[in-house]
Design a protein around this motif. Structure first.
Motif, PDB file in Angstrom:
ATOM      1  N   MET A  68       0.838  -1.104   0.112  1.00 53.63           N
ATOM      2  CA  MET A  68      -0.116  -0.041  -0.091  1.00 53.63           C
ATOM      3  C   MET A  68       0.839   1.221  -0.029  1.00 53.63           C
ATOM      4  SD  MET A  68      -2.991   1.165   2.678  1.00 53.63           S
ATOM      5  CE  MET A  68      -4.381   0.193   2.268  1.00 53.63           C
ATOM      6  N   ASP A  69       0.506   2.193  -0.852  1.00 50.90           N
ATOM      7  CA  ASP A  69       1.685   3.247  -1.049  1.00 50.90           C
ATOM      8  C   ASP A  69       1.434   4.445  -0.118  1.00 50.90           C
ATOM      9  OD1 ASP A  69       3.602   3.047  -2.630  1.00 50.90           O
ATOM     10  OD2 ASP A  69       2.536   3.451  -4.537  1.00 50.90           O
ATOM     11  N   ARG A  70       0.117   4.624   0.005  1.00 53.86           N
ATOM     12  CA  ARG A  70      -0.304   5.837   0.812  1.00 53.86           C
ATOM     13  C   ARG A  70      -1.553   5.465   1.190  1.00 53.86           C
ATOM     14  NH1 ARG A  70       0.503  10.655  -2.917  1.00 53.86           N
ATOM     15  NH2 ARG A  70       2.330   9.538  -3.029  1.00 53.86           N
ATOM     16  N   MET A  71      -1.919   5.947   2.487  1.00 54.90           N
ATOM     17  CA  MET A  71      -3.461   5.950   3.090  1.00 54.90           C
ATOM     18  C   MET A  71      -3.558   7.395   3.714  1.00 54.90           C
ATOM     19  SD  MET A  71      -5.974   3.883   3.795  1.00 54.90           S
ATOM     20  CE  MET A  71      -7.591   4.508   4.356  1.00 54.90           C
ATOM     21  N   ALA A  91      -3.895   1.680 -13.127  1.00 52.98           N
ATOM     22  CA  ALA A  91      -3.023   1.313 -14.104  1.00 52.98           C
ATOM     23  C   ALA A  91      -2.370  -0.250 -14.001  1.00 52.98           C
ATOM     24  CB  ALA A  91      -1.600   2.145 -14.065  1.00 52.98           C
ATOM     25  N   ALA A  92      -1.955  -0.815 -14.946  1.00 57.25           N
ATOM     26  CA  ALA A  92      -1.317  -2.260 -14.852  1.00 57.25           C
ATOM     27  C   ALA A  92       0.033  -2.401 -15.603  1.00 57.25           C
ATOM     28  CB  ALA A  92      -2.397  -3.105 -15.428  1.00 57.25           C
ATOM     29  N   TRP A  93       0.647  -3.116 -14.925  1.00 55.37           N
ATOM     30  CA  TRP A  93       1.979  -3.395 -15.638  1.00 55.37           C
ATOM     31  C   TRP A  93       2.104  -5.078 -15.974  1.00 55.37           C
ATOM     32  CZ3 TRP A  93       1.219  -0.079 -11.376  1.00 55.37           C
ATOM     33  CH2 TRP A  93       1.249   1.039 -11.633  1.00 55.37           C
ATOM     34  N   ARG A  94       3.141  -5.610 -15.631  1.00 58.13           N
ATOM     35  CA  ARG A  94       3.284  -7.290 -16.225  1.00 58.13           C
ATOM     36  C   ARG A  94       2.185  -7.869 -15.427  1.00 58.13           C
ATOM     37  NH1 ARG A  94       4.963 -12.227 -16.400  1.00 58.13           N
ATOM     38  NH2 ARG A  94       5.192 -12.336 -14.098  1.00 58.13           N
ATOM     39  N   SER A  95       2.324  -7.868 -14.033  1.00 59.00           N
ATOM     40  CA  SER A  95       1.541  -8.796 -13.146  1.00 59.00           C
ATOM     41  C   SER A  95       0.811  -7.834 -12.152  1.00 59.00           C
ATOM     42  CB  SER A  95       2.218  -9.836 -12.618  1.00 59.00           C
ATOM     43  OG  SER A  95       3.236  -9.157 -11.464  1.00 59.00           O
ATOM     44  N   SER A  96       1.417  -6.662 -11.966  1.00 56.55           N
ATOM     45  CA  SER A  96       0.691  -5.851 -10.898  1.00 56.55           C
ATOM     46  C   SER A  96      -0.089  -4.693 -11.435  1.00 56.55           C
ATOM     47  CB  SER A  96       1.758  -5.004 -10.158  1.00 56.55           C
ATOM     48  OG  SER A  96       2.954  -4.251 -10.894  1.00 56.55           O
ATOM     49  N   ALA A 149      -3.763   7.464 -14.418  1.00 58.41           N
ATOM     50  CA  ALA A 149      -2.890   6.606 -14.762  1.00 58.41           C
ATOM     51  C   ALA A 149      -1.426   7.148 -14.755  1.00 58.41           C
ATOM     52  CB  ALA A 149      -3.212   6.019 -16.183  1.00 58.41           C
ATOM     53  N   ARG A 150      -1.450   8.323 -15.237  1.00 59.09           N
ATOM     54  CA  ARG A 150      -0.143   8.946 -15.319  1.00 59.09           C
ATOM     55  C   ARG A 150       0.508   9.222 -13.804  1.00 59.09           C
ATOM     56  NH1 ARG A 150      -2.737  12.932 -18.503  1.00 59.09           N
ATOM     57  NH2 ARG A 150      -2.846  14.250 -16.717  1.00 59.09           N
ATOM     58  N   GLU A 151      -0.400   9.352 -12.765  1.00 61.03           N
ATOM     59  CA  GLU A 151      -0.027   9.675 -11.448  1.00 61.03           C
ATOM     60  C   GLU A 151       0.398   8.071 -10.967  1.00 61.03           C
ATOM     61  OE1 GLU A 151      -2.869  13.580 -10.492  1.00 61.03           O
ATOM     62  OE2 GLU A 151      -3.105  11.644  -9.494  1.00 61.03           O
ATOM     63  N   ALA A 152      -0.238   7.130 -11.397  1.00 65.10           N
ATOM     64  CA  ALA A 152      -0.034   5.740 -10.997  1.00 65.10           C
ATOM     65  C   ALA A 152       1.328   5.457 -11.423  1.00 65.10           C
ATOM     66  CB  ALA A 152      -0.925   4.710 -11.492  1.00 65.10           C
ATOM     67  N   GLN A 153       1.683   5.774 -12.410  1.00 64.32           N
ATOM     68  CA  GLN A 153       3.200   5.663 -13.118  1.00 64.32           C
ATOM     69  C   GLN A 153       4.069   6.209 -12.370  1.00 64.32           C
ATOM     70  OE1 GLN A 153       3.711   3.490 -15.773  1.00 64.32           O
ATOM     71  NE2 GLN A 153       5.816   3.660 -15.052  1.00 64.32           N
ATOM     72  N   LEU A 154       3.919   7.568 -11.889  1.00 64.89           N
ATOM     73  CA  LEU A 154       4.819   8.305 -11.321  1.00 64.89           C
ATOM     74  C   LEU A 154       5.089   7.487  -9.871  1.00 64.89           C
ATOM     75  CD1 LEU A 154       3.833  11.902 -11.253  1.00 64.89           C
ATOM     76  CD2 LEU A 154       6.123  11.108 -11.703  1.00 64.89           C
ATOM     77  N   ARG A 155       4.120   7.087  -9.066  1.00 60.70           N
ATOM     78  CA  ARG A 155       4.005   6.504  -7.956  1.00 60.70           C
ATOM     79  C   ARG A 155       5.136   5.062  -8.188  1.00 60.70           C
ATOM     80  NH1 ARG A 155      -1.039   8.738  -6.970  1.00 60.70           N
ATOM     81  NH2 ARG A 155      -1.934   7.352  -8.321  1.00 60.70           N
ATOM     82  N   ARG A 156       4.787   4.389  -9.256  1.00 58.06           N
ATOM     83  CA  ARG A 156       5.658   3.078  -9.437  1.00 58.06           C
ATOM     84  C   ARG A 156       6.982   3.646  -9.584  1.00 58.06           C
ATOM     85  NH1 ARG A 156       5.173  -2.140 -11.594  1.00 58.06           N
ATOM     86  NH2 ARG A 156       7.011  -2.696 -13.111  1.00 58.06           N
ATOM     87  N   ASP A 157       7.191   4.508 -10.600  1.00 53.90           N
ATOM     88  CA  ASP A 157       8.595   4.806 -10.604  1.00 53.90           C
ATOM     89  C   ASP A 157       9.272   5.392  -9.444  1.00 53.90           C
ATOM     90  OD1 ASP A 157       7.938   4.616 -13.503  1.00 53.90           O
ATOM     91  OD2 ASP A 157       7.814   6.778 -13.881  1.00 53.90           O
ATOM     92  N   ASN A 158       8.609   5.997  -8.588  1.00 55.87           N
ATOM     93  CA  ASN A 158       9.305   6.493  -7.391  1.00 55.87           C
ATOM     94  C   ASN A 158       9.428   5.209  -6.617  1.00 55.87           C
ATOM     95  OD1 ASN A 158       9.215   9.164  -7.901  1.00 55.87           O
ATOM     96  ND2 ASN A 158       7.139   9.292  -6.821  1.00 55.87           N
TER      97      ASN A 158
END
Ligand SMILES: CC(C)(COP(=O)(O)OP(=O)(O)OC[C@H]1O[C@@H](n2cnc3c(N)ncnc32)[C@H](O)[C@@H]1OP(=O)(O)O)[C@@H](O)C(=O)NCCC(=O)NCCS
Length: 173
Positions: A68-71, A91-96, A149-158
């Motif tokens: 969980m990234d943030r609550m 957003a979805a990547w390979r399995s996540s 989706a853009r913000e999800a990608q930012l969180r994943r990159d971080n």
């Protein structure tokens, strides 16, 4: 190409609207903390449950919570209020998949609705042997869905950058 397969990936993207999941529960005495408000863990549990539901709807697979990234808790929830949690795969990547959850509480006597919390969870789809497996990509359709989706990608990159930095730090002793 990364993330592409005949069975899912970019070949079979799904809009976030297909994963929308909603759960509601009327908060009672058993949900209270020692201060008399609803325990944060009760809300967390509902978020985890609805995020799992959204992720299963998106992937049509068994899923586990990877993190969980943030609550955020913007307002307390009171005993006697109706809590509604709404989840969508952002957003979805390979399995996540990143699932965004919005929490609202309603004073059922006045009808006043308050946006109390938001959470972002990463759910991972598993195959029948329990290994992470590919999921369909997300095809955002509205301006809000594209922003999420853009913000999800930012969180994943971080998240990945942080993991790499910590690993490098540990390797350097
Ligand atoms: C989540 C889990 C399946 C990942 O397994 P793994 O062996 O690390 O698998 P991988 O390295 O192939 O990672 C799989 C995916 O999970 C993601 N992931 C792994 N750990 C993560 C974390 N802490 N936060 C976010 N995503 C994570 C990876 O980025 C990867 O995503 P991608 O395929 O979309 O690129 C595994 O750690 C697990 O089973 N954890 C326990 C889950 C659980 O029981 N949850 C309920 C708690 S009670």
């Amino acid at each position: 190409m990364w993330g592409v397969s005949k069975s899912n990936g970019h070949v079979n993207p799904k809009p976030p609207s297909e994963s929308i999941s909603i759960l509601s529960r009327w908060m009672g005495i058993g949900d209270a903390n020692t201060a008399g408000n609803v325990h944060g863990g009760v809300i967390l549990h509902m978020c985890d449950e609805v995020a799992g539901l959204a992720a299963v709807r998106h992937s049509r697979r068994r899923v586990v919570t990877a993190g969980m990234d943030r609550m955020t808790f913007r307002h307390p929830v009171l005993v006697g209020e109706l809590v509604t949690v709404k989840a969508t795969v952002n957003a979805a990547w390979r399995s996540s998949m990143e699932v965004g959850v919005r929490v609202e509480s309603e004073n059922v006597r006045t009808g006043e609705v308050t946006h109390t919390s938001a959470a972002y969870l990463t759910m991972v789809a598993l195959d029948d042997e329990g290994r992470p497996t590919e999921v369909p990509s997300v095809k955002p359709e509205t301006a809000d869905e594209m922003r999420r989706a853009r913000e999800a990608q930012l969180r994943r990159d971080n998240r990945l950058a942080e993991r790499e930095r910590i690993q490098a730090e540990r390797a350097n002793g």
